[in-house]
Design an enzyme around this catalytic site. Structure first.
Site, PDB file in Angstrom:
ATOM      1  N   HIS A 183       0.839  -1.206   0.000  1.00  0.00           N
ATOM      2  CA  HIS A 183       0.000   0.000   0.000  1.00  0.00           C
ATOM      3  C   HIS A 183       0.874   1.257   0.000  1.00  0.00           C
ATOM      4  O   HIS A 183       0.701   2.153  -0.834  1.00  0.00           O
ATOM      5  CB  HIS A 183      -0.902  -0.051   1.241  1.00  0.00           C
ATOM      6  CG  HIS A 183      -1.785   1.129   1.416  1.00  0.00           C
ATOM      7  ND1 HIS A 183      -3.133   1.084   1.130  1.00  0.00           N
ATOM      8  CD2 HIS A 183      -1.533   2.386   1.866  1.00  0.00           C
ATOM      9  CE1 HIS A 183      -3.669   2.269   1.401  1.00  0.00           C
ATOM     10  NE2 HIS A 183      -2.717   3.073   1.848  1.00  0.00           N
ATOM     11  N   GLU A 184       1.824   1.318   0.928  1.00  0.00           N
ATOM     12  CA  GLU A 184       2.669   2.513   1.052  1.00  0.00           C
ATOM     13  C   GLU A 184       3.613   2.684  -0.131  1.00  0.00           C
ATOM     14  O   GLU A 184       3.804   3.800  -0.623  1.00  0.00           O
ATOM     15  CB  GLU A 184       3.454   2.481   2.369  1.00  0.00           C
ATOM     16  CG  GLU A 184       2.603   2.675   3.599  1.00  0.00           C
ATOM     17  CD  GLU A 184       1.826   3.990   3.618  1.00  0.00           C
ATOM     18  OE1 GLU A 184       2.310   4.987   3.042  1.00  0.00           O
ATOM     19  OE2 GLU A 184       0.737   4.020   4.200  1.00  0.00           O
ATOM     20  N   HIS A 221       1.907   4.337  -3.018  1.00  0.00           N
ATOM     21  CA  HIS A 221       1.841   5.801  -2.927  1.00  0.00           C
ATOM     22  C   HIS A 221       3.126   6.418  -3.481  1.00  0.00           C
ATOM     23  O   HIS A 221       3.086   7.344  -4.287  1.00  0.00           O
ATOM     24  CB  HIS A 221       1.686   6.250  -1.461  1.00  0.00           C
ATOM     25  CG  HIS A 221       0.349   5.995  -0.858  1.00  0.00           C
ATOM     26  ND1 HIS A 221      -0.831   6.350  -1.469  1.00  0.00           N
ATOM     27  CD2 HIS A 221       0.009   5.453   0.341  1.00  0.00           C
ATOM     28  CE1 HIS A 221      -1.842   6.015  -0.683  1.00  0.00           C
ATOM     29  NE2 HIS A 221      -1.356   5.465   0.415  1.00  0.00           N
TER      30      HIS A 221
END
Length: 196
Positions: free
Chosen positions: A22-23, A26
């Site tokens: 997820h990170e 980004h």
């Protein structure tokens, strides 16, 4: 007891890798739009040690697991600078949406494994492996949906703020100041409803 320890270690491993993906998503989205902040900080890596948050990646998941709740946690946010993005209006929204979309993609890939290994899963998959795959799908969908809540600091707020007209800037300022309190209030309401 040994089964519980194994179950916990399995769940926390899946959680950590899901929040790391997820990170990193980004950071990768920001990098694709011209911001190298995450890359320069060495955070465009799937190495979980670069992303672990002591409270969010270890302490909170242990607490939520031991209290019988759904295992929950987070990784350290990958840094990015919105002023370096080529698209100033929608760039932050695209960076924000990249995390939840990566979780949906992980859920989709593992969901397809379940779907296409045949109607008789007992022949294709061991029950233990099936349980792991189902947990990966479930956890990643929960992470995606939760992060799309449009309250800061969650990713959905970046999408919402990009879509708001300029005259709604006061609403954005309010949400940025009180977003954590709103999330805490929603959590307390949920706990209260469960107790009834």
């Amino acid at each position: 007891m040994q089964n519980q320890v194994f179950e916990f270690l399995l769940q926390i491993t899946i959680l950590i890798f899901s929040v790391v993906i997820h990170e990193v998503s980004h950071g990768a989205a920001a990098y694709a739009m011209g911001d190298s902040t995450a890359k320069d900080a060495g955070r465009l890596t799937l190495n979980p040690l670069k992303h672990l948050d002591p409270f969010g990646s270890v302490i909170l998941p242990v607490i939520t697991y031991l209290t019988g709740g759904f295992i929950f946690g987070w990784a350290r946010p990958v840094p990015y600078n919105p002023y370096y993005l080529r698209n100033q209006k929608y760039g932050p929204a695209l960076v924000g949406a990249a995390g939840p979309l990566s979780n949906v993609l992980v859920a989709l890939v593992f969901g397809l494994i379940i779907r296409f290994l045949g109607p008789d899963l007992s022949l294709a998959l061991s029950p233990a492996f099936l349980r792991i795959v189902v947990f990966i799908v479930f956890l990643n969908l929960v992470l995606a949906i939760f992060n799309l809540v449009p309250i800061p600091p969650l990713d959905g707020s970046k999408v919402l703020f990009a879509l708001l007209p300029a005259r709604a800037q006061n609403l954005q300022i309010f949400f940025e100041q009180y977003g954590i309190l709103l999330l805490l209030l929603l959590y307390l309401i949920q706990v209260f409803v469960e107790l009834l």
